[in-house]
Write a protein that holds these residues in place. Structure first.
Motif, PDB file in Angstrom:
ATOM      1  N   MET A   1      49.114  -0.962 -15.018  1.00 40.59           N
ATOM      2  CA  MET A   1      48.087  -0.424 -14.138  1.00 40.59           C
ATOM      3  C   MET A   1      47.310  -1.592 -13.561  1.00 40.59           C
ATOM      4  N   ASN A   2      47.524  -1.841 -12.311  1.00 43.44           N
ATOM      5  CA  ASN A   2      46.966  -3.027 -11.682  1.00 43.44           C
ATOM      6  C   ASN A   2      45.896  -2.655 -10.661  1.00 43.44           C
ATOM      7  N   TYR A   3      44.819  -2.053 -11.099  1.00 38.85           N
ATOM      8  CA  TYR A   3      43.723  -1.673 -10.222  1.00 38.85           C
ATOM      9  C   TYR A   3      42.518  -2.532 -10.560  1.00 38.85           C
ATOM     10  N   PRO A   4      41.618  -2.749  -9.601  1.00 38.43           N
ATOM     11  CA  PRO A   4      40.409  -3.516  -9.905  1.00 38.43           C
ATOM     12  C   PRO A   4      39.623  -2.843 -11.030  1.00 38.43           C
ATOM     13  N   SER A   5      39.107  -3.660 -11.931  1.00 40.07           N
ATOM     14  CA  SER A   5      38.321  -3.140 -13.049  1.00 40.07           C
ATOM     15  C   SER A   5      37.106  -4.031 -13.248  1.00 40.07           C
ATOM     16  N   TYR A   6      36.178  -3.547 -14.039  1.00 38.46           N
ATOM     17  CA  TYR A   6      34.981  -4.315 -14.353  1.00 38.46           C
ATOM     18  C   TYR A   6      35.242  -5.230 -15.543  1.00 38.46           C
ATOM     19  N   VAL A   7      34.480  -6.302 -15.613  1.00 37.58           N
ATOM     20  CA  VAL A   7      34.491  -7.175 -16.779  1.00 37.58           C
ATOM     21  C   VAL A   7      33.765  -6.443 -17.898  1.00 37.58           C
ATOM     22  N   PHE A   8      34.293  -6.536 -19.105  1.00 31.31           N
ATOM     23  CA  PHE A   8      33.670  -5.858 -20.238  1.00 31.31           C
ATOM     24  C   PHE A   8      33.553  -6.806 -21.419  1.00 31.31           C
ATOM     25  N   TYR A   9      32.704  -6.444 -22.353  1.00 28.37           N
ATOM     26  CA  TYR A   9      32.579  -7.184 -23.612  1.00 28.37           C
ATOM     27  C   TYR A   9      32.387  -6.164 -24.721  1.00 28.37           C
ATOM     28  N   SER A  10      32.597  -6.608 -25.952  1.00 25.44           N
ATOM     29  CA  SER A  10      32.516  -5.668 -27.072  1.00 25.44           C
ATOM     30  C   SER A  10      31.503  -6.128 -28.104  1.00 25.44           C
ATOM     31  N   ASN A  11      31.171  -5.193 -29.001  1.00 23.77           N
ATOM     32  CA  ASN A  11      30.371  -5.560 -30.151  1.00 23.77           C
ATOM     33  C   ASN A  11      31.272  -6.324 -31.127  1.00 23.77           C
ATOM     34  N   GLN A  12      30.707  -6.793 -32.222  1.00 19.93           N
ATOM     35  CA  GLN A  12      31.431  -7.672 -33.145  1.00 19.93           C
ATOM     36  C   GLN A  12      32.659  -7.016 -33.771  1.00 19.93           C
ATOM     37  N   ASN A  13      32.597  -5.725 -34.073  1.00 23.37           N
ATOM     38  CA  ASN A  13      33.741  -5.075 -34.732  1.00 23.37           C
ATOM     39  C   ASN A  13      34.644  -4.323 -33.744  1.00 23.37           C
ATOM     40  N   SER A  14      34.426  -4.540 -32.451  1.00 27.82           N
ATOM     41  CA  SER A  14      35.265  -3.965 -31.382  1.00 27.82           C
ATOM     42  C   SER A  14      35.365  -2.449 -31.442  1.00 27.82           C
ATOM     43  N   THR A  15      34.231  -1.807 -31.711  1.00 28.04           N
ATOM     44  CA  THR A  15      34.174  -0.346 -31.664  1.00 28.04           C
ATOM     45  C   THR A  15      33.394   0.147 -30.453  1.00 28.04           C
ATOM     46  N   GLU A  16      32.646  -0.763 -29.818  1.00 30.14           N
ATOM     47  CA  GLU A  16      31.909  -0.419 -28.601  1.00 30.14           C
ATOM     48  C   GLU A  16      32.173  -1.489 -27.547  1.00 30.14           C
ATOM     49  N   PHE A  17      32.434  -1.018 -26.325  1.00 31.14           N
ATOM     50  CA  PHE A  17      32.722  -1.913 -25.215  1.00 31.14           C
ATOM     51  C   PHE A  17      31.754  -1.593 -24.086  1.00 31.14           C
ATOM     52  N   PHE A  18      31.195  -2.628 -23.499  1.00 32.25           N
ATOM     53  CA  PHE A  18      30.130  -2.483 -22.516  1.00 32.25           C
ATOM     54  C   PHE A  18      30.554  -3.065 -21.171  1.00 32.25           C
ATOM     55  N   PHE A  19      30.142  -2.406 -20.088  1.00 31.78           N
ATOM     56  CA  PHE A  19      30.359  -2.926 -18.749  1.00 31.78           C
ATOM     57  C   PHE A  19      29.328  -2.319 -17.819  1.00 31.78           C
ATOM     58  N   GLU A  20      29.247  -2.855 -16.604  1.00 30.64           N
ATOM     59  CA  GLU A  20      28.316  -2.363 -15.606  1.00 30.64           C
ATOM     60  C   GLU A  20      29.072  -1.671 -14.488  1.00 30.64           C
ATOM     61  N   SER A  21      28.657  -0.457 -14.169  1.00 31.42           N
ATOM     62  CA  SER A  21      29.148   0.269 -13.005  1.00 31.42           C
ATOM     63  C   SER A  21      28.271  -0.141 -11.831  1.00 31.42           C
ATOM     64  N   ILE A  22      28.915  -0.586 -10.752  1.00 29.36           N
ATOM     65  CA  ILE A  22      28.165  -1.038  -9.582  1.00 29.36           C
ATOM     66  C   ILE A  22      28.592  -0.182  -8.397  1.00 29.36           C
ATOM     67  N   GLY A  23      27.632   0.569  -7.859  1.00 29.09           N
ATOM     68  CA  GLY A  23      27.985   1.468  -6.775  1.00 29.09           C
ATOM     69  C   GLY A  23      26.788   1.923  -5.983  1.00 29.09           C
ATOM     70  N   SER A  24      26.915   3.082  -5.377  1.00 29.25           N
ATOM     71  CA  SER A  24      25.908   3.607  -4.456  1.00 29.25           C
ATOM     72  C   SER A  24      24.560   3.878  -5.127  1.00 29.25           C
ATOM     73  N   LYS A  25      24.556   4.071  -6.430  1.00 32.22           N
ATOM     74  CA  LYS A  25      23.298   4.339  -7.143  1.00 32.22           C
ATOM     75  C   LYS A  25      22.798   3.109  -7.889  1.00 32.22           C
ATOM     76  N   GLY A  26      23.393   1.950  -7.583  1.00 33.28           N
ATOM     77  CA  GLY A  26      22.949   0.706  -8.197  1.00 33.28           C
ATOM     78  C   GLY A  26      23.830   0.301  -9.367  1.00 33.28           C
ATOM     79  N   VAL A  27      23.241  -0.452 -10.280  1.00 31.46           N
ATOM     80  CA  VAL A  27      23.950  -0.939 -11.461  1.00 31.46           C
ATOM     81  C   VAL A  27      23.611  -0.027 -12.633  1.00 31.46           C
ATOM     82  N   ILE A  28      24.657   0.528 -13.245  1.00 35.05           N
ATOM     83  CA  ILE A  28      24.471   1.437 -14.378  1.00 35.05           C
ATOM     84  C   ILE A  28      25.244   0.887 -15.560  1.00 35.05           C
ATOM     85  N   ASN A  29      24.558   0.695 -16.665  1.00 34.16           N
ATOM     86  CA  ASN A  29      25.195   0.189 -17.883  1.00 34.16           C
ATOM     87  C   ASN A  29      25.990   1.301 -18.540  1.00 34.16           C
TER      88      ASN A  29
END
Length: 146
Positions: A1-29
């Motif tokens: 699947m070769n579509y544009p994606s956001y950069v993400f990072y995880s917590n220490q035990n890799s159970t939560e992954f975080f990224f920012e949605s950037i669009g018409s309503k601004g930046v949403i975590n």
């Protein structure tokens, strides 16, 4: 699947992954969390927005930031990364409405051949697991690494 994606990072035990949605309503975590279920080896995938005032996760909100495809591509990248760390886990997910489940089914259909080449895909209907069929409406989905 070769579509544009956001950069993400995880917590220490890799159970939560975080990224920012950037669009018409601004930046949403956003966060994708993998939570152990009562079934051995099956982990629930939850996608939600982080409330900037309370820092709590809301997985019922409809963000409508105009970047659905990029969020789905980011989710795919995170799932793929998660499986590289935990290849024997299975991931269960469902939308909070029939419309959201339909969106997930459409997204799976759209990239079926890419997904099917690396994952086993299943649909859940009335607590019954079956191989994914593109035309069936499902209540939930389960994937595992091939």
């Amino acid at each position: 699947m070769n579509y544009p994606s956001y950069v993400f990072y995880s917590n220490q035990n890799s159970t939560e992954f975080f990224f920012e949605s950037i669009g018409s309503k601004g930046v949403i975590n956003k966060v994708i969390a993998f939570q152990e279920t009562s079934f051995a080896g099956i982990y629930n995938l939850a996608l939600g927005d982080i409330n900037p005032l309370t820092n709590e996760v809301d997985d019922t909100v409809v963000t409508d930031n105009g970047d659905t495809e990029k969020i789905l591509a980011t989710t795919f990248q995170i799932v793929n990364h998660y499986f590289s760390l935990f290849p024997h886990h299975q991931i269960y997910f469902s939308g909070n409405s029939p419309a959201r489940n339909r969106l997930y089914r459409i997204a799976i259909n759209h990239s079926f051949y890419a997904l099917d080449s690396i994952f086993e895909l299943f649909g859940v209907m009335n607590n019954e697991l079956e191989p994914f069929v593109s035309t069936r409406p499902y209540q939930a989905f389960l994937i595992r690494k091939k």
